[in-house]
Design a protein around this motif. Structure first.
Motif, mmCIF file in Angstrom:
data_model
loop_
_atom_site.group_PDB
_atom_site.id
_atom_site.type_symbol
_atom_site.label_atom_id
_atom_site.label_comp_id
_atom_site.label_asym_id
_atom_site.label_seq_id
_atom_site.Cartn_x
_atom_site.Cartn_y
_atom_site.Cartn_z
ATOM 1 N N GLY A 25 14.715 -1.729 -19.645
ATOM 2 C CA GLY A 25 14.175 -2.983 -19.157
ATOM 3 C C GLY A 25 12.928 -2.741 -18.328
ATOM 4 N N PRO A 26 12.195 -3.790 -17.985
ATOM 5 C CA PRO A 26 10.944 -3.622 -17.230
ATOM 6 C C PRO A 26 11.200 -3.117 -15.815
ATOM 7 C CG PRO A 26 11.483 -5.946 -17.439
ATOM 8 C CD PRO A 26 12.468 -5.205 -18.298
ATOM 9 N N ARG A 27 10.292 -2.257 -15.345
ATOM 10 C CA ARG A 27 10.383 -1.697 -14.000
ATOM 11 C C ARG A 27 9.018 -1.804 -13.325
ATOM 12 N NH1 ARG A 27 14.945 -1.924 -15.279
ATOM 13 N NH2 ARG A 27 16.610 -0.353 -15.057
ATOM 14 N N ILE A 28 9.025 -2.162 -12.047
ATOM 15 C CA ILE A 28 7.801 -2.198 -11.252
ATOM 16 C C ILE A 28 7.296 -0.773 -11.035
ATOM 17 C CG2 ILE A 28 6.783 -2.802 -9.017
ATOM 18 C CD1 ILE A 28 7.516 -5.271 -10.557
ATOM 19 N N VAL A 29 6.016 -0.542 -11.306
ATOM 20 C CA VAL A 29 5.379 0.739 -10.986
ATOM 21 C C VAL A 29 4.779 0.660 -9.590
ATOM 22 C CG1 VAL A 29 3.584 2.388 -11.638
ATOM 23 C CG2 VAL A 29 4.918 1.224 -13.410
ATOM 24 N N GLU A 30 3.877 -0.273 -9.375
ATOM 25 C CA GLU A 30 3.298 -0.535 -8.065
ATOM 26 C C GLU A 30 2.597 -1.876 -8.106
ATOM 27 O OE1 GLU A 30 -0.801 1.912 -7.972
ATOM 28 O OE2 GLU A 30 0.962 3.168 -8.284
ATOM 29 N N SER A 31 2.164 -2.355 -6.942
ATOM 30 C CA SER A 31 1.516 -3.660 -6.883
ATOM 31 C C SER A 31 0.506 -3.674 -5.750
ATOM 32 C CB SER A 31 2.568 -4.766 -6.678
ATOM 33 O OG SER A 31 1.971 -6.047 -6.709
ATOM 34 N N HIS A 32 -0.449 -4.597 -5.845
ATOM 35 C CA HIS A 32 -1.518 -4.705 -4.854
ATOM 36 C C HIS A 32 -1.840 -6.183 -4.650
ATOM 37 C CE1 HIS A 32 -2.333 -0.411 -5.752
ATOM 38 N NE2 HIS A 32 -2.058 -0.785 -6.994
ATOM 39 N N ASN A 33 -2.149 -6.563 -3.423
ATOM 40 C CA ASN A 33 -2.559 -7.953 -3.168
ATOM 41 C C ASN A 33 -4.073 -8.071 -3.340
ATOM 42 O OD1 ASN A 33 -2.765 -6.466 -0.606
ATOM 43 N ND2 ASN A 33 -3.334 -8.435 0.297
ATOM 44 N N ARG A 34 -4.507 -7.746 -4.529
ATOM 45 C CA ARG A 34 -5.916 -7.858 -4.923
ATOM 46 C C ARG A 34 -5.956 -8.057 -6.429
ATOM 47 N NH1 ARG A 34 -6.666 -3.277 -7.739
ATOM 48 N NH2 ARG A 34 -5.791 -1.299 -6.993
ATOM 49 N N ILE A 35 -7.160 -8.282 -6.938
ATOM 50 C CA ILE A 35 -7.360 -8.394 -8.383
ATOM 51 C C ILE A 35 -7.412 -6.988 -8.975
ATOM 52 C CG2 ILE A 35 -8.992 -9.202 -10.153
ATOM 53 C CD1 ILE A 35 -9.861 -11.278 -7.909
ATOM 54 N N LEU B 272 0.813 -1.207 0.000
ATOM 55 C CA LEU B 272 0.000 0.000 0.000
ATOM 56 C C LEU B 272 0.852 1.265 0.000
ATOM 57 C CD1 LEU B 272 -2.792 -0.981 2.558
ATOM 58 C CD2 LEU B 272 -3.063 -0.697 0.091
ATOM 59 N N ASP B 273 2.006 1.206 0.645
ATOM 60 C CA ASP B 273 2.871 2.377 0.795
ATOM 61 C C ASP B 273 3.927 2.357 -0.302
ATOM 62 O OD1 ASP B 273 4.935 4.192 1.614
ATOM 63 O OD2 ASP B 273 4.182 4.088 3.659
ATOM 64 N N LYS B 274 3.745 3.176 -1.337
ATOM 65 C CA LYS B 274 4.636 3.135 -2.502
ATOM 66 C C LYS B 274 6.059 3.560 -2.153
ATOM 67 C CE LYS B 274 0.737 4.148 -5.587
ATOM 68 N NZ LYS B 274 -0.282 4.172 -4.512
ATOM 69 N N TRP B 275 6.224 4.465 -1.205
ATOM 70 C CA TRP B 275 7.560 4.884 -0.803
ATOM 71 C C TRP B 275 8.273 3.764 -0.055
ATOM 72 C CZ3 TRP B 275 11.800 7.075 -1.491
ATOM 73 C CH2 TRP B 275 12.652 7.523 -0.483
ATOM 74 N N ARG B 276 7.568 3.116 0.841
ATOM 75 C CA ARG B 276 8.166 1.983 1.556
ATOM 76 C C ARG B 276 8.530 0.863 0.577
ATOM 77 N NH1 ARG B 276 4.969 -0.404 6.682
ATOM 78 N NH2 ARG B 276 5.077 1.820 7.190
ATOM 79 N N MET B 277 7.661 0.645 -0.413
ATOM 80 C CA MET B 277 7.939 -0.383 -1.419
ATOM 81 C C MET B 277 9.195 -0.047 -2.219
ATOM 82 S SD MET B 277 7.563 -1.057 -4.951
ATOM 83 C CE MET B 277 6.192 -0.122 -5.622
#
Length: 435
Positions: free
Chosen positions: A301-311, A127-132
């Motif tokens: 190359g590919p980079r993670i933008v953000e992620s969620h533990n949901r659909i 949930l916290d993009k900075w922490r991620m």
């Protein structure tokens, strides 16, 4: 709860105790989400306890819900004592949420009651993009320059260090809310003020992840290239990619106006993205349930933008059902109860699916035409339109400004995209300027 029982947003209803005990069925606490989620839980053979905002619960829920807690479920201090009391009277085996605002309350409930599920630490990290970002940087994975800011001076310093363009966005929000792309010097000095102006008090409790979302912002280097998302299901730490979704985004906030499956990316790119995402899910500690991870295919190359533990939202689950025959919502609700068989491998595509969002010109709606013709089209799957004459269409700044969608199918994703665009263009929402 069912018809005839008393609903309250302060007292846990208990009128279903005898029937709940007699069924012997597994019980699940579903936090937030849509009517279809509690319906699917019931269809899986589960007894359902439902925590929901009072204005989101009505008679349509009654056939599927055994007990209901009607309150702002984001207020965990209020929610947890009620859930604990209900659990003591009518034990449930797991709490589940398929909705962004329910993810952290769900994790806290599962942890407090010893029910397993994703840890609070993992959910907070997602949930916290900075922490991620800091977590990934510490592991040397998916490097993206980033920092937290509160002022124009912070933005100037970040631009001096990393150049233009940059992205400014909330640390804990989703749905393209409050995302700014700063491409020239003229915007550098004003973006902090523009960001803070979002905190104008018109948001409802269910619009925002937290009340202080606009006190500070995340600054990131701009990631070039197209955006995709990777839809996963995880079973006891084993990640299965269900689908990769191609996206079409527009405007300075990158609002998504179209999705399609299967992805048109090359096999080599998909292998690289799959490795990145599965390593990422390991790194954040995701052990079970769905994942929706956004990725930019940059020149480096590919980079993670953000992620969620949901659909993923925006009808991604419906696309996966059409293209792959997988209803991820059923897995999210039922996997922990053993009522759905875990996926052994990624499914093979059965065809193509695409969604196109309806984004008419801002203004007051005068006329809507073309709906009946679209519904009769052979490629048509679903249409939702949330405006009628007299309603106002807002400028497109985040997901909630879209007024509807049309879903189309095809033999391939390319064909489905073409059908989706054609059907969306056939729906005419005529507006006039608002005085």
């Amino acid at each position: 709860m069912r018809e005839g029982a008393t609903l309250s947003d302060d007292v846990v209803p208990t009128g279903q105790r005898s029937s709940a005990v007699a069924t012997g069925r597994p019980r699940v606490l579903v936090i937030g989400g849509k009517l279809k989620h509690v319906r699917k839980a019931r269809e899986l053979g589960l007894d359902v306890v439902h925590a929901q905002f009072p204005d989101e619960y009505d008679r349509g829920h009654w056939p599927y819900v055994d007990q209901a807690l009607l309150l702002d479920y984001g207020d965990t201090d209020r929610l947890l004592p009620l859930v604990r009391a209900l659990h003591e009277a009518y034990p449930f085996q797991a709490a589940v949420s398929l909705f962004e605002l329910g993810l952290l309350p769900t994790a806290r409930i599962n942890e407090a009651l010893g029910l397993g599920g994703e840890s609070v630490a993992t959910v907070e990290l997602l949930l916290d993009k900075w922490r991620m970002r800091r977590h990934l940087a510490a592991k040397g994975s998916s490097p993206v320059a980033s920092a937290v800011g509160r002022s124009a001076q912070n933005v100037r310093e970040f631009v001096s260090a990393h150049g233009l363009p940059i992205i400014v966005k909330p640390i804990r929000e989703s749905g393209s809310l409050g995302v700014f792309c700063i491409r020239d010097r003229a915007d550098v000095d004003v973006v902090a003020e523009r960001f803070r102006s979002l905190d104008d008090g018109h948001w409802a409790a269910k619009d925002l992840s937290c009340a202080d979302s606009f006190d500070e912002f995340l600054m990131e280097e701009f990631l070039d290239g197209p955006e995709i998302s990777v839809e996963t299901l995880t079973f006891d730490g084993r990640h299965v990619v269900v689908a990769v979704t191609d996206k079409e985004c527009v405007g300075p906030g990158f609002v998504e106006i179209g999705h399609s499956q299967p992805s048109g990316c090359s096999a080599e790119t998909l292998r690289e993205v799959t490795r990145l995402v599965t390593d990422f899910l390991d790194a954040v500690g995701l052990r079970n349930g769905p994942g929706h991870t956004e990725v930019k295919l940059t020149s480096r190359g590919p980079r993670i933008v953000e992620s969620h533990n949901r659909i993923g939202g925006d009808r991604i689950n419906e696309l996966a059902e059409i293209a792959y025959g997988v209803d991820m919502e059923r897995y999210a609700l039922g996997a922990r109860f053993g009522v759905v068989e875990p996926l052994a491998t990624s499914p093979e595509p059965r065809g193509g699916a695409a969604v196109r969002f309806l984004t008419p010109e801002p203004g007051r709606v005068v006329e809507v035409t073309g709906v009946d013709a679209v519904r009769a089209d052979p490629a048509f799957v679903d249409l939702q339109l949330g405006v009628e004459p007299g309603d106002e269409v807002r400028p497109l700044t985040w997901n909630e400004d879209k007024v509807g969608h049309v879903i189309a199918r095809g033999a391939t994703a390319t064909e489905a995209i073409a059908h989706g665009r054609r059907l969306a263009a056939a729906i005419h929402v005529r507006t006039e300027p608002v005085a």
